[in-house]
Scaffold this active site. Structure first.
Site, PDB file in Angstrom:
ATOM      1  CB  SER A  28      -1.036   0.231   1.156  1.00 21.52           C
ATOM      2  OG  SER A  28      -1.934   0.653   0.989  1.00 21.52           O
ATOM      3  NE  ARG A  69       2.162   6.694 -11.204  1.00 21.48           N
ATOM      4  CZ  ARG A  69       2.743   5.959 -12.020  1.00 21.48           C
ATOM      5  NH1 ARG A  69       3.952   4.972 -11.826  1.00 21.48           N
ATOM      6  NH2 ARG A  69       3.234   5.932 -13.556  1.00 21.48           N
ATOM      7  CG  ASP A 109      10.939   4.668  -7.947  1.00 20.27           C
ATOM      8  OD1 ASP A 109      11.549   5.479  -8.462  1.00 20.27           O
ATOM      9  OD2 ASP A 109       9.834   4.194  -8.374  1.00 20.27           O
ATOM     10  CG  HIS A 163      -5.192  -2.488   0.163  1.00 16.80           C
ATOM     11  ND1 HIS A 163      -4.528  -2.116  -1.511  1.00 16.80           N
ATOM     12  CD2 HIS A 163      -5.226  -1.973   0.762  1.00 16.80           C
ATOM     13  CE1 HIS A 163      -3.991  -1.293  -0.729  1.00 16.80           C
ATOM     14  NE2 HIS A 163      -3.971  -1.713  -0.064  1.00 16.80           N
ATOM     15  CG  ASP A 172      -3.413  -3.608  -3.938  1.00 19.58           C
ATOM     16  OD1 ASP A 172      -3.776  -4.134  -4.919  1.00 19.58           O
ATOM     17  OD2 ASP A 172      -4.765  -3.268  -3.786  1.00 19.58           O
ATOM     18  CG  ASP A 194       8.737   5.038 -11.564  1.00 14.43           C
ATOM     19  OD1 ASP A 194      10.130   5.039 -12.125  1.00 14.43           O
ATOM     20  OD2 ASP A 194       8.865   5.845 -10.395  1.00 14.43           O
ATOM     21  CD  GLU A 196       7.104   7.030 -14.889  1.00 12.09           C
ATOM     22  OE1 GLU A 196       8.615   7.190 -14.810  1.00 12.09           O
ATOM     23  OE2 GLU A 196       6.553   6.282 -15.238  1.00 12.09           O
TER      24      GLU A 196
END
Length: 432
Positions: free
Chosen positions: A115, A152, A157, A228, A138, A154, A149
């Site tokens: 998460s 978050r 990384d 989730h 997830d 991507d 990107e």
């Protein structure tokens, strides 16, 4: 368990990791390093983290680090999202100090984030040259969907980024907690990446309120986040599967396809060597990239042996019938249960694709049984009888195909026909 001390200095935005903490720890640079990062409203003592840590250590000698940031993972959610940047920077500082203090090899570091923890892994990876792998379980959607990107997780990384999507639907407060779009080198969408088997996901606020009054907060919370959270259970199961010495152990084999619907129709079975990856801990063993689909079960372990079946209705079959088809595959080791494969019109020349999921390895398919339950309309004057030409069974677990047929493959209402002695394509069968 050893706690590494990390200090945040607000005045000049520096983050200090005490090198002495790492020097006093049991860190071994010769071993792989796994770092687990939890998500929103979780702690480092959550059961899946405890179980995953134990499973990793049982698998082989390695360094396992848990990033416990529960004080920053609380309400309001918007603040927790903002905190992920700081935690990511702290984790990057820890990695840098591991290099300085113990000459750690970043290529052997694997961050597993769930998460919001997946995006923390992304921030850390973006600041850590040569990081080996990130597994996003997830990754959170709210606050990250359709964002750049830079903010978050991507695929840039780490050297390899694999993602498991289990709640990838439009966010609606009571669902859609996982990001929808593919963001890794390889993205797995079990069960289309949406509702997971066995989860009683609520879809309305009325249902949530009824759950609160009827079953309490903890039950309601587990139902809201069940799909989730399933990503963490699937990854844990993949570690346990990979550690087993059982020759018939199930693996989360996945298939590259344009859509889940095409996958379920058996249209994407090009499993050339090393091109159908295994979701979870073994994902890097494949050179596959892109979006991949698979089916899982609701049983503990969640893995199923996936068989695609195609029933070919004869061109000479009666012009119209309507009903329900069931199928069982019998192998030299075990049998599947009777599985519903089709409900609808059964017309001449129909090709009916479906999937049969078995919780156990049936071995080499040796027999197929098919039966029909016809549904008659108010003005039906004839008794339905459908004739089959052939049944094809594809196994993506073993990469093989079997063809079944015999004379007089007529399906009478409620009775099954048995097809044995698998044949090569076209042998005494009509395949159109």
């Amino acid at each position: 368990m050893y706690v590494v001390q990390v200090a945040s200095v607000d005045g000049d935005s520096k983050i200090i990791v005490f090198k002495s903490s790492i020097l006093r720890s049991n860190f071994n640079r010769r071993h792989q390093t796994k770092i687990i990062v939890h998500g929103f409203l979780q702690t480092g003592n959550f059961q899946y983290i405890v179980d995953t840590t134990a499973a990793l250590l049982d698998k082989s000698p390695m360094n396992v680090i848990v990033v416990a940031w529960e004080n920053g993972a609380t309400f309001p959610y918007s603040q927790a999202v903002a905190n992920t940047r700081l935690v990511g920077a702290q984790l990057a500082a820890l990695l840098e100090t591991m290099v300085q203090a113990r000459n750690a090899d970043m290529a052997r570091v694997h961050i597993i984030g769930h998460s919001l923890g997946a995006h923390i892994a992304g921030y850390a990876g973006a600041s850590t040259p040569g990081l080996g792998r990130i597994s996003g379980l997830d990754p959170a959607q709210p606050g990250y969907h359709n964002f750049s990107e830079e903010v978050r997780l991507d695929k840039s990384d780490a050297r390899f980024v694999d993602v498991i999507h289990t709640d990838a639907i439009p966010f609606g407060t009571i669902g859609g907690y996982g990001i929808i779009e593919p963001i890794g080198d390889i993205d797995f969408y079990p069960n289309a990446g949406r509702h997971q088997p066995g989860c009683m996901d609520e879809s309305t606020y009325v249902g949530v309120v009824e759950d609160l009054f009827g079953d309490g907060l903890s039950v309601t919370e587990s139902r809201i986040s069940c799909s989730h959270e399933r990503s963490t259970q699937l990854f844990l199961a993949s570690i346990l599967h990979s550690s087993s010495n059982d020759h018939h152990q199930c693996y989360f084999r996945a298939v590259h396809c344009e859509s889940f619907e095409s996958f379920m129709r058996g249209e994407c079975l090009n499993c050339l060597p090393n091109l159908c990856p295994i979701m979870g801990i073994e994902a890097p063993t494949s050179r596959a990239r892109g979006v991949h689909y698979l089916k899982t079960t609701s049983n503990p372990g969640f893995c199923g042996f996936q068989y695609f079946v195609t029933l070919n209705v004869s061109e000479t079959s009666m012009p119209y019938a309507h009903g329900d088809l069931e199928l069982m595959i019998i192998g030299n080791l075990a049998s599947t249960n009777w599985t519903h494969v089709y409900l609808g019109d059964l017309l001449p020349g129909n090709m009916i694709p479906s999937m049969v999921l078995s919780s156990t390895d049936i071995g080499n398919p040796t027999e197929v049984r098919v039966r029909a339950h016809y549904i008659y309309g108010l003005f039906s004057w004839t008794t339905y009888q459908v004739t089959l030409n052939q049944v094809k069974v594809d196994s993506i677990m073993e990469f093989n195909t079997h063809f079944f047929c015999r004379e007089g493959m007529v399906l009478y209402d409620g009775e099954y026909i048995s097809l044995t002695s698998p044949l090569y394509e076209g042998a005494n069968c009509i395949w159109s």
